[in-house]
Scaffold this motif. Structure first.
Motif, PDB file in Angstrom:
ATOM      1  N   GLU A 163       0.824  -1.094  -0.058  1.00 16.97           N
ATOM      2  CA  GLU A 163       0.105  -0.175   0.085  1.00 16.97           C
ATOM      3  C   GLU A 163       0.807   1.198  -0.012  1.00 16.97           C
ATOM      4  OE1 GLU A 163      -3.562   2.056   2.364  1.00 16.97           O
ATOM      5  OE2 GLU A 163      -3.053   0.065   3.123  1.00 16.97           O
ATOM      6  N   TYR A 173     -11.658  -3.959  -3.871  1.00 18.08           N
ATOM      7  CA  TYR A 173     -10.862  -4.009  -2.500  1.00 18.08           C
ATOM      8  C   TYR A 173     -11.351  -2.561  -1.821  1.00 18.08           C
ATOM      9  CZ  TYR A 173      -6.988  -2.721   0.568  1.00 18.08           C
ATOM     10  OH  TYR A 173      -6.128  -2.059   1.474  1.00 18.08           O
ATOM     11  N   TRP A 174     -11.184  -1.524  -2.703  1.00 18.29           N
ATOM     12  CA  TRP A 174     -11.563  -0.408  -1.974  1.00 18.29           C
ATOM     13  C   TRP A 174     -13.022  -0.154  -1.445  1.00 18.29           C
ATOM     14  CZ3 TRP A 174      -9.041   3.210  -6.170  1.00 18.29           C
ATOM     15  CH2 TRP A 174      -7.533   3.571  -5.898  1.00 18.29           C
ATOM     16  N   ARG A 217     -14.626  -2.606  -0.518  1.00 18.48           N
ATOM     17  CA  ARG A 217     -14.759  -3.447   0.685  1.00 18.48           C
ATOM     18  C   ARG A 217     -14.200  -2.951   1.834  1.00 18.48           C
ATOM     19  NH1 ARG A 217     -11.528  -7.047   3.408  1.00 18.48           N
ATOM     20  NH2 ARG A 217     -12.500  -8.804   4.286  1.00 18.48           N
ATOM     21  N   TYR A 218     -12.981  -1.908   1.472  1.00 13.83           N
ATOM     22  CA  TYR A 218     -12.293  -1.147   2.435  1.00 13.83           C
ATOM     23  C   TYR A 218     -13.196  -0.255   3.277  1.00 13.83           C
ATOM     24  CZ  TYR A 218      -8.283   1.343   3.952  1.00 13.83           C
ATOM     25  OH  TYR A 218      -7.273   2.131   4.948  1.00 13.83           O
ATOM     26  N   LYS A 250     -16.080  -2.051   5.268  1.00  9.41           N
ATOM     27  CA  LYS A 250     -15.619  -2.726   6.550  1.00  9.41           C
ATOM     28  C   LYS A 250     -15.031  -1.628   7.436  1.00  9.41           C
ATOM     29  CE  LYS A 250     -15.946  -7.280   5.825  1.00  9.41           C
ATOM     30  NZ  LYS A 250     -16.970  -7.978   6.535  1.00  9.41           N
ATOM     31  N   LYS A 251     -15.171  -0.453   6.746  1.00 11.07           N
ATOM     32  CA  LYS A 251     -14.352   0.760   7.639  1.00 11.07           C
ATOM     33  C   LYS A 251     -12.997   0.557   8.007  1.00 11.07           C
ATOM     34  CE  LYS A 251     -18.873   2.574   9.211  1.00 11.07           C
ATOM     35  NZ  LYS A 251     -19.760   1.732   8.173  1.00 11.07           N
ATOM     36  N   LYS A 252     -12.331  -0.020   7.283  1.00 13.46           N
ATOM     37  CA  LYS A 252     -10.824  -0.486   7.509  1.00 13.46           C
ATOM     38  C   LYS A 252      -9.915   0.916   7.555  1.00 13.46           C
ATOM     39  CE  LYS A 252      -9.310  -4.113   7.235  1.00 13.46           C
ATOM     40  NZ  LYS A 252      -9.023  -5.097   8.306  1.00 13.46           N
ATOM     41  N   PHE A 253     -10.438   1.924   7.009  1.00 18.32           N
ATOM     42  CA  PHE A 253      -9.719   3.257   7.053  1.00 18.32           C
ATOM     43  C   PHE A 253      -9.591   3.568   8.630  1.00 18.32           C
ATOM     44  CE2 PHE A 253     -14.033   3.872   5.945  1.00 18.32           C
ATOM     45  CZ  PHE A 253     -14.545   4.662   6.881  1.00 18.32           C
ATOM     46  N   GLU A 286      -8.461   2.202  11.096  1.00 14.84           N
ATOM     47  CA  GLU A 286      -7.267   1.886  11.656  1.00 14.84           C
ATOM     48  C   GLU A 286      -6.041   2.896  11.428  1.00 14.84           C
ATOM     49  OE1 GLU A 286      -6.349  -1.760   9.464  1.00 14.84           O
ATOM     50  OE2 GLU A 286      -8.147  -2.879  10.045  1.00 14.84           O
ATOM     51  N   HIS A 287      -6.061   3.654  10.658  1.00 18.38           N
ATOM     52  CA  HIS A 287      -5.312   4.576  10.223  1.00 18.38           C
ATOM     53  C   HIS A 287      -5.523   5.980  11.039  1.00 18.38           C
ATOM     54  CE1 HIS A 287      -3.421   2.062   7.395  1.00 18.38           C
ATOM     55  NE2 HIS A 287      -4.451   2.036   6.753  1.00 18.38           N
ATOM     56  N   TYR A 308     -14.753   5.793  -0.429  1.00 22.07           N
ATOM     57  CA  TYR A 308     -14.256   4.661  -0.714  1.00 22.07           C
ATOM     58  C   TYR A 308     -15.037   3.839  -1.766  1.00 22.07           C
ATOM     59  CZ  TYR A 308      -9.885   4.971   1.732  1.00 22.07           C
ATOM     60  OH  TYR A 308      -8.809   5.596   2.156  1.00 22.07           O
TER      61      TYR A 308
END
Length: 263
Positions: A100, A161-162, A164-165, A168-171, A173-174, A194
């Motif tokens: 990434e 992927y974006w 799903r990102y 899933k609210k993977k953002f 994590e940052h 996203y």
């Protein structure tokens, strides 16, 4: 920890790099917001032939009062993002974690090059034409159709992927801890942004696959061509409006990142 990792950590942990990287995130927000505005203009027929992509957004900035000053600030901001992401790639453990930041370095370097081209020549390149030229060269290679088709599938996979990102609210994590209201707002903005980016990437991937199947590089295109194609679907310009609003909201999300992103 190796000497290289130590130097990378010192660079990315530097207060100066942190501040400049946040300036870069604000610049990123401006680009996405402008792309969204240009896309909305396309939907309602008022775009005047301008491209709804990063180069089109850079041209819009250049046309503003003190546009060259703003562009130089953006060069510095995106250069800081490159330094930050190079450091993140060096510190990462394993190829998966490095993928990434390495991809971000490539994107930010491309934007820096486009900004400098505008500043030094007064012009920007055409993403759609570049995509078609590259696709044509790849198709001319032995096994070119298979290669281009695989690239198209990879771009679609990136779009999925974006999406799903975002779902899933993977953002999260940052992002740093933040007040509940700000957290809820960033969740909504990140989800919308996203999803919009994912739809655009998936659409661009479909065009690349069409170019491979038909052996016609003119079928390929960049962000601008993909956005314009949304307006030609049975949903008409309203699908483009929805995606454009998603890009606008992603621009607002990037502003939130400038405040809450871990660097």
């Amino acid at each position: 920890m190796s000497e290289t990792e130590t130097l990378a950590r010192r660079a990315t942990d530097s207060p100066a790099v942190d501040r400049l990287a946040r300036v870069g995130l604000v610049c990123r927000a401006v680009l996405y917001a402008l792309i969204g505005v240009l896309a909305i203009q396309i939907a309602f027929g008022g775009n005047g032939g301008r491209e709804a992509d990063k180069n089109g957004a850079i041209s819009e900035v250049a046309s503003l009062p003190f546009g060259s000053v703003i562009l130089w600030i953006m060069v510095v901001g995106f250069a800081a993002l490159i330094v930050w992401q190079v450091g993140e790639a060096i510190k990462a453990r394993g190829l998966k974690d490095r993928a990434e930041p390495i991809a971000r370095v490539a994107v930010y370097a491309f934007i820096c090059a486009a900004l400098l081209t505008m500043l030094l020549t007064g012009e920007t390149s055409n993403d759609d034409e570049r995509s078609r030229d590259i696709t044509g060269k790849l198709l001319d290679l032995p096994g070119g159709q298979i290669l281009v088709g695989a690239i198209g599938l990879g771009i679609i996979a990136l779009g999925v992927y974006w999406m799903r990102y975002g779902l899933k609210k993977k953002f999260r994590e940052h992002l740093k801890p933040m007040p509940a209201k700000a957290s809820a707002m960033m969740d909504r903005l990140g989800l919308a942004g996203y999803l919009a980016r994912g739809l655009i990437a998936a659409g661009a991937g479909v065009f690349v696959i069409q170019a491979a199947v038909t052996f016609d590089p003119d079928k390929a295109g960049g962000i601008d061509a993909t956005l314009r194609a949304f307006a030609e679907t049975p949903a008409g310009p309203w699908l483009l409006v929805v995606v454009a609003l998603g890009l606008l909201l992603f621009g607002v999300y990037c502003l939130g990142e400038a405040r809450w992103r871990r660097t």
